[in-house]
Design a protein around this motif. Structure first.
Motif, PDB file in Angstrom:
ATOM      1  N   ARG A 219       0.871  -1.184   0.000  1.00 23.71           N
ATOM      2  CA  ARG A 219       0.000   0.000   0.000  1.00 23.71           C
ATOM      3  C   ARG A 219       0.902   1.226   0.000  1.00 23.71           C
ATOM      4  O   ARG A 219       1.702   1.417   0.918  1.00 23.71           O
ATOM      5  N   VAL A 220       0.786   2.043  -1.037  1.00 29.51           N
ATOM      6  CA  VAL A 220       1.737   3.119  -1.259  1.00 29.51           C
ATOM      7  C   VAL A 220       1.083   4.478  -1.088  1.00 29.51           C
ATOM      8  O   VAL A 220      -0.147   4.617  -1.054  1.00 29.51           O
ATOM      9  N   LYS A 221       1.934   5.475  -1.022  1.00 25.96           N
ATOM     10  CA  LYS A 221       1.496   6.865  -0.903  1.00 25.96           C
ATOM     11  C   LYS A 221       1.110   7.396  -2.287  1.00 25.96           C
ATOM     12  O   LYS A 221       1.886   7.289  -3.242  1.00 25.96           O
ATOM     13  N   GLY A 222      -0.096   7.973  -2.412  1.00 27.95           N
ATOM     14  CA  GLY A 222      -0.515   8.585  -3.666  1.00 27.95           C
ATOM     15  C   GLY A 222      -1.321   7.657  -4.556  1.00 27.95           C
ATOM     16  O   GLY A 222      -1.594   6.497  -4.220  1.00 27.95           O
ATOM     17  N   VAL A 223      -1.692   8.173  -5.723  1.00 22.92           N
ATOM     18  CA  VAL A 223      -2.453   7.412  -6.719  1.00 22.92           C
ATOM     19  C   VAL A 223      -1.467   6.825  -7.726  1.00 22.92           C
ATOM     20  O   VAL A 223      -0.894   7.540  -8.548  1.00 22.92           O
ATOM     21  N   PHE A 224      -1.282   5.525  -7.659  1.00 27.85           N
ATOM     22  CA  PHE A 224      -0.318   4.840  -8.516  1.00 27.85           C
ATOM     23  C   PHE A 224      -0.855   4.803  -9.951  1.00 27.85           C
ATOM     24  O   PHE A 224      -2.050   4.627 -10.169  1.00 27.85           O
ATOM     25  N   PRO A 225       0.003   4.938 -10.942  1.00 28.81           N
ATOM     26  CA  PRO A 225      -0.471   4.921 -12.339  1.00 28.81           C
ATOM     27  C   PRO A 225      -0.989   3.545 -12.752  1.00 28.81           C
ATOM     28  O   PRO A 225      -0.589   2.523 -12.189  1.00 28.81           O
ATOM     29  N   LEU A 262      -3.772  -2.151  -8.201  1.00 29.11           N
ATOM     30  CA  LEU A 262      -4.935  -2.982  -7.901  1.00 29.11           C
ATOM     31  C   LEU A 262      -6.144  -2.146  -7.490  1.00 29.11           C
ATOM     32  O   LEU A 262      -7.259  -2.385  -7.939  1.00 29.11           O
ATOM     33  N   ALA A 263      -5.933  -1.168  -6.615  1.00 31.30           N
ATOM     34  CA  ALA A 263      -7.055  -0.361  -6.120  1.00 31.30           C
ATOM     35  C   ALA A 263      -6.533   0.944  -5.559  1.00 31.30           C
ATOM     36  O   ALA A 263      -5.393   1.024  -5.081  1.00 31.30           O
ATOM     37  N   VAL A 264      -7.377   1.979  -5.606  1.00 28.16           N
ATOM     38  CA  VAL A 264      -7.073   3.273  -5.018  1.00 28.16           C
ATOM     39  C   VAL A 264      -8.058   3.539  -3.899  1.00 28.16           C
ATOM     40  O   VAL A 264      -9.264   3.302  -4.062  1.00 28.16           O
ATOM     41  N   GLN A 268      -8.225   8.870  -2.095  1.00 28.59           N
ATOM     42  CA  GLN A 268      -7.185   9.144  -3.086  1.00 28.59           C
ATOM     43  C   GLN A 268      -5.796   9.368  -2.470  1.00 28.59           C
ATOM     44  O   GLN A 268      -4.889   9.886  -3.127  1.00 28.59           O
ATOM     45  N   LEU A 269      -5.613   8.983  -1.214  1.00 28.64           N
ATOM     46  CA  LEU A 269      -4.325   9.193  -0.546  1.00 28.64           C
ATOM     47  C   LEU A 269      -3.388   8.000  -0.694  1.00 28.64           C
ATOM     48  O   LEU A 269      -2.164   8.152  -0.664  1.00 28.64           O
ATOM     49  N   HIS A 270      -3.949   6.799  -0.862  1.00 32.98           N
ATOM     50  CA  HIS A 270      -3.148   5.582  -0.933  1.00 32.98           C
ATOM     51  C   HIS A 270      -3.643   4.678  -2.056  1.00 32.98           C
ATOM     52  O   HIS A 270      -4.815   4.734  -2.420  1.00 32.98           O
ATOM     53  N   HIS A 288      12.610   0.666  -5.053  1.00 31.82           N
ATOM     54  CA  HIS A 288      12.063   0.967  -6.381  1.00 31.82           C
ATOM     55  C   HIS A 288      10.786   1.813  -6.281  1.00 31.82           C
ATOM     56  O   HIS A 288      10.577   2.724  -7.092  1.00 31.82           O
ATOM     57  N   LEU A 289       9.940   1.524  -5.302  1.00 33.04           N
ATOM     58  CA  LEU A 289       8.734   2.338  -5.133  1.00 33.04           C
ATOM     59  C   LEU A 289       9.090   3.768  -4.731  1.00 33.04           C
ATOM     60  O   LEU A 289       8.473   4.730  -5.212  1.00 33.04           O
ATOM     61  N   GLN A 290      10.080   3.919  -3.866  1.00 27.13           N
ATOM     62  CA  GLN A 290      10.517   5.271  -3.509  1.00 27.13           C
ATOM     63  C   GLN A 290      11.050   6.001  -4.741  1.00 27.13           C
ATOM     64  O   GLN A 290      10.733   7.176  -4.961  1.00 27.13           O
ATOM     65  N   PHE A 291      11.828   5.315  -5.546  1.00 28.18           N
ATOM     66  CA  PHE A 291      12.381   5.934  -6.744  1.00 28.18           C
ATOM     67  C   PHE A 291      11.275   6.391  -7.693  1.00 28.18           C
ATOM     68  O   PHE A 291      11.368   7.462  -8.314  1.00 28.18           O
ATOM     69  N   LEU A 292      10.221   5.589  -7.812  1.00 30.56           N
ATOM     70  CA  LEU A 292       9.102   5.942  -8.706  1.00 30.56           C
ATOM     71  C   LEU A 292       8.258   7.087  -8.148  1.00 30.56           C
ATOM     72  O   LEU A 292       7.451   7.671  -8.875  1.00 30.56           O
ATOM     73  N   GLY A 293       8.441   7.402  -6.861  1.00 30.53           N
ATOM     74  CA  GLY A 293       7.669   8.484  -6.252  1.00 30.53           C
ATOM     75  C   GLY A 293       6.433   8.013  -5.507  1.00 30.53           C
ATOM     76  O   GLY A 293       5.588   8.831  -5.139  1.00 30.53           O
ATOM     77  N   TYR A 294       6.346   6.700  -5.263  1.00 28.43           N
ATOM     78  CA  TYR A 294       5.197   6.133  -4.542  1.00 28.43           C
ATOM     79  C   TYR A 294       5.695   5.194  -3.447  1.00 28.43           C
ATOM     80  O   TYR A 294       5.508   3.971  -3.507  1.00 28.43           O
ATOM     81  N   PRO A 295       6.365   5.738  -2.421  1.00 25.56           N
ATOM     82  CA  PRO A 295       6.911   4.863  -1.363  1.00 25.56           C
ATOM     83  C   PRO A 295       5.802   4.193  -0.566  1.00 25.56           C
ATOM     84  O   PRO A 295       4.664   4.689  -0.516  1.00 25.56           O
ATOM     85  N   ILE A 296       6.120   3.052   0.030  1.00 29.38           N
ATOM     86  CA  ILE A 296       5.176   2.388   0.928  1.00 29.38           C
ATOM     87  C   ILE A 296       4.808   3.378   2.023  1.00 29.38           C
ATOM     88  O   ILE A 296       5.668   3.956   2.683  1.00 29.38           O
TER      89      ILE A 296
END
Length: 489
Positions: A219-225, A262-264, A268-270, A288-296
């Motif tokens: 579960r990450v921070k933000g709306v994943f693409p 999978l789901a937002v 819209q925060l996670h 890798h998630l941190q690098f993409l801008g969506y850290p756990i």
């Protein structure tokens, strides 16, 4: 001369073997004592956490060269300064600290070859009461376990009985265990354990040859693409003691992870994200998630704005302000100069009142109180790392961020001590060892939102239930489930 030198070396070798054998005997004795304890004597539940009854653990070592001729009290009070000197004096008098298995006085001098033992009163951190469940046990001796967050795989640091291997031994009756894969303490999910060395070696070989596919949920921070997202940035270790890793295009090892949304969450925060690592670098998914801008989202290491700054390490960016003073706050300066666990309630009250921009004079007055106005000797704070770097260019560039992480961790440890209850119903220190009673971890501190959901290998596949924080992904999970591609002749 040559003959004499050879004889001396042989004598040294024999002496070393004797010492090693003696230490081995002590460790075997310790193991036998631990093996005799039952689960009921070790574990109990209270306030929603699994706890360990405090116990004495025997540590043994032969006298170091610099100890010879010094008193045992002087050795402990100067070499092991994580506890007040009054504790060591009392421990020697009570026989908690011994020389050659015999009770001594604080004035007893340490001699060459002395075996010094210390019966440490251990207070293990509590962990979740969520059970360590057995998913499957095969005839070949493969044990598949669903590990909750907060429990380390092996005994490590302050954790001994509150570890996967000890829980399996004491609560489930498995005497011989060979963990095959590893999960971080805060990560939950599937753990493969061998009940014999043969199955462990075979499974480790399959892992190394990438014949086992691992699938994770996070579960990450933000709306994943949307769509299939691939990160192939190389990863390397920045600081071993902090378990801190980073993307490094020059010195990193090849790494590749596939992600899919999978789901937002409704707010819209996670987002709940499916992860399929193709390589097995330490913290690979997290980095890798941190690098993409969506850290756990609840990752204290890689989703920490205080350490990483506003960009939170996106695209491998370091914080803009890289120059930090040695101690950025009075709390951190105090951590380097005084043993906080030995402070009185009055001293802690002074500490709590210190503002963030207070002067060094305030710090000196706090650290000097209770000692006749004299400033105390410097004490290393428990957990402080003082990481050293090799002098290559990329490590030097990361140095300020590592120091920032060290300071943040020290501040957290100090804050825990300062926040320890001081009232009579919750005593601040243990009456046996003078260790402070630390506050319980919050539910949020027991895990990160990363779960090893499914593992598949030649002819087998195992999976767990999704954790509660990933419930929104249940209806979408089957569309991303890995299916091994057929071999085409």
């Amino acid at each position: 001369m040559a003959g004499g030198g050879k004889k001396h070396r042989l004598a040294d070798s024999s002496d070393g073997a004797r010492k090693a054998a003696k230490l081995s005997d002590h460790r075997q004795e310790q193991k036998e004592e631990e093996d005799s304890l039952t689960a009921a004597e070790i574990y109990y539940e209270e306030a929603g956490l699994q706890r360990i009854h405090a116990y004495f653990h025997k540590f043994a070592t032969f006298a170091k060269g610099r100890w010879i001729g010094r008193t045992i009290f002087e050795v402990f009070s100067s070499e092991f300064r994580d506890r007040p000197s009054a504790y060591y004096e009392s421990a020697i008098v009570k026989g908690i600290i011994e020389i050659n298995n015999a009770q001594v006085q604080p004035s007893t001098a340490v001699r060459n070859g002395d075996l010094v033992t210390h019966f440490i009163h251990r207070h293990e951190p509590p962990v979740t009461t969520q059970p360590l469940s057995i998913v499957c046990e095969t005839d070949e001796g493969l044990l598949v376990v669903d590990k909750p967050g907060s429990i380390p795989v092996h005994p490590t640091g302050r954790y001994n009985y509150n570890s996967v291997t000890k829980i399996l031994e004491k609560k489930h009756g498995y005497p011989s265990l060979f963990p095959i894969n590893r999960l971080d303490r805060l990560t939950s999910g599937l753990l493969l354990v061998g009940l014999n060395s043969n199955i462990a070696r075979r499974m480790e070989s399959d892992l190394a040859a990438h014949r086992i596919q691992k699938e994770y949920i996070c579960r990450v921070k933000g709306v994943f693409p949307t769509g299939r997202i691939v990160c192939d940035q190389p990863i390397r270790v920045v600081a071993h003691k902090l378990s801190l890793n980073c993307v490094d295009r020059e010195e990193g090892k090849p790494s590749l992870t596939e992600f899919e949304l999978l789901a937002v969450d409704d707010d819209q925060l996670h987002s709940v994200v499916y992860c399929r690592p193709k390589t097995g670098r330490t913290h690979q998914i997290r980095v890798h998630l941190q690098f993409l801008g969506y850290p756990i989202a609840n990752d204290p290491l890689y989703c920490n704005q205080e350490v990483w700054g506003d960009d939170m390490g996106k695209n491998g960016a370091l914080p803009a302000s890289q120059i930090l003073p040695p101690a950025t706050t009075p709390l951190l300066a105090l951590a380097a100069s005084v043993n906080v666990s030995a402070m009185t309630p009055a001293e802690l009250a002074v500490l709590k009142s210190v503002p963030s921009d207070a002067s060094e004079k305030v710090i000196t007055s706090v650290s000097g109180s209770g000692d006749g106005g004299r400033k105390q000797k410097k004490t290393k704070m428990v957990g402080t790392t003082n990481t050293s770097f090799s002098k290559n260019e990329s490590n030097v560039a990361w140095g300020p961020l590592v120091r920032r992480m060290e300071e943040w961790k020290t501040k957290q440890e100090l804050a825990v001590l300062v926040d320890t209850p001081l009232d009579s119903e919750a005593p601040r220190k243990c009456d046996k060892c003078a260790d402070p009673f630390l506050p319980d971890p919050t539910p949020e501190q027991l895990c990160i939102w990363l779960h090893a959901w499914r593992y598949s290998g030649p002819g087998w596949s195992y999976e767990t239930e999704l954790p509660e924080w990933a419930n929104s992904a249940k209806e979408h999970i089957d569309r991303v489930k890995y299916v091994k591609e057929p071999v085409v002749d």
